[in-house]
Design an enzyme around this catalytic site. Sequence first.
Site, PDB file in Angstrom:
ATOM      1  N   GLU A   1       0.832  -1.218   0.000  1.00 37.38           N
ATOM      2  CA  GLU A   1       0.000   0.000   0.000  1.00 37.38           C
ATOM      3  C   GLU A   1       0.862   1.262   0.000  1.00 37.38           C
ATOM      4  O   GLU A   1       2.059   1.211   0.257  1.00 37.38           O
ATOM      5  CB  GLU A   1      -0.930   0.007   1.216  1.00 37.38           C
TER       6      GLU A   1
ATOM      7  N   LYS B   1      -3.767  -1.485  15.146  1.00 37.18           N
ATOM      8  CA  LYS B   1      -3.140  -0.713  16.199  1.00 37.18           C
ATOM      9  C   LYS B   1      -4.040  -0.555  17.410  1.00 37.18           C
ATOM     10  O   LYS B   1      -5.256  -0.521  17.296  1.00 37.18           O
ATOM     11  CB  LYS B   1      -2.720   0.652  15.671  1.00 37.18           C
TER      12      LYS B   1
HETATM   13  N1  PSU Z   1      -2.206   1.273   9.936  1.00 34.06           N
HETATM   14  C1  PSU Z   1      -0.887   1.581  10.035  1.00 34.06           C
HETATM   15  N2  PSU Z   1      -0.353   2.520   9.244  1.00 34.06           N
HETATM   16  C2  PSU Z   1      -1.105   3.145   8.309  1.00 34.06           C
HETATM   17  C3  PSU Z   1      -2.473   2.765   8.183  1.00 34.06           C
HETATM   18  C4  PSU Z   1      -2.973   1.849   9.014  1.00 34.06           C
HETATM   19  O1  PSU Z   1      -0.201   1.022  10.881  1.00 34.06           O
HETATM   20  O2  PSU Z   1      -0.580   4.009   7.604  1.00 34.06           O
HETATM   21  C5  PSU Z   1      -3.294   3.339   7.080  1.00 34.06           C
HETATM   22  C6  PSU Z   1      -3.654   2.200   6.121  1.00 34.06           C
HETATM   23  O3  PSU Z   1      -3.520   2.683   4.808  1.00 34.06           O
HETATM   24  C7  PSU Z   1      -5.110   1.912   6.425  1.00 34.06           C
HETATM   25  C8  PSU Z   1      -5.585   3.290   6.798  1.00 34.06           C
HETATM   26  O4  PSU Z   1      -5.801   1.374   5.341  1.00 34.06           O
HETATM   27  O5  PSU Z   1      -4.530   3.835   7.563  1.00 34.06           O
HETATM   28  C9  PSU Z   1      -6.861   3.236   7.580  1.00 34.06           C
HETATM   29  O6  PSU Z   1      -7.385   4.518   7.633  1.00 34.06           O
HETATM   30  P1  PSU Z   1      -8.885   4.743   8.121  1.00 34.06           P
HETATM   31  O7  PSU Z   1      -8.858   4.364   9.567  1.00 34.06           O
HETATM   32  O8  PSU Z   1      -9.147   6.210   7.895  1.00 34.06           O
HETATM   33  O9  PSU Z   1      -9.730   3.857   7.266  1.00 34.06           O
END
Ligand code: PSU
Length: 300
Positions: free
Chosen positions: A23, A157
């Site tokens: 990603e 996380k």
């Molecule tokens: N978890 C991580 N680092 C990140 C992300 C998640 O440890 O950079 C990013 C990923 O791209 C994940 C996104 O898909 O955050 C999720 O964001 P949201 O909670 O806004 O859907």
Amino acid sequence: MHLQIHPEVAQALDAGRPVVALESTIISHGLPRPDNLRVAREIEQSVRDGGAVPATIAVVAGVPCIGLDDEALATIANDDAVVKVSVRDLGTLVAKAGHGATTVAATSHLAALAGIEVFATGGLGGVHRGARETWDESADLTTLSITPVAVVCAGVKSILDVHATLERLETLNIPVLGYRTDRFPGFYLADSGYALDWRVESAAEVAAVMHARSALECDGGLLVVNPVAQADELDRELHDRVLAAGLAAADQADVHGKDVTPFLLEFFHTATEGRSLEVNVALVRSNATLAAAIASALRA
Ligand code: PSU
Ligand code: MN
């Protein structure tokens, strides 16, 4: 199709050789500059060392790219115009010819479109704390439930509501396989405190599960959770302290929507003076290596 597949990735896919999707939101919004570009290259190298071809996915000038050359990777890492895109944003961004860094959801969607079956990341998005009021649940979950890709991650996380996330994964029919663990990993920590139903011991076993699911037309995605090595995990006391402070700071700053995850990640990196960044890099690289082994096992 309006996808630009990097020649090396296209050749590997044509020849049936293993490919691993990566990603780009983690590069643009998850890791601080200037380390992010170096780390992005290191993650790609981990995939190569594991015997697969890396395909970092992003939208560059309106074109969804499967595999990035050096220039595109640098744009995603450094250009302020790069926005965080989930699946719902893809069409708009393409129409507007913008730059976008894809979340786990958008990356999975594009990977599946390109015919890539395995994807490595750091942490999956999930249900946020306070979701009962805010309704903040990552589209990573609903997308994965309908997208045929195996996502290798270190759990979610602790900034999230882990219990609620596990419940949603169950509702959405997304299997969670612990890689050599019975515990759901907690990203910076090897153990989130929650148990898992299923454990696998090898990449070949993951491939066998994927083959069985496809024969049974269980068409959605699959989660392989790979805990950070105990030697690499964040000090628990430091973790708990920074987490409490970060959640309070997000509340105070009235951060919401797609800004929540990047805000908390940056808070962690700053408050732990880079220690959480080291852990983050270690676990993503380990996931990239495992994903390469799974992609290889699928071809065996
Ligand atoms: N978890 C991580 N680092 C990140 C992300 C998640 O440890 O950079 C990013 C990923 O791209 C994940 C996104 O898909 O955050 C999720 O964001 P949201 O909670 O806004 O859907
Ligand atoms: Mn959200």
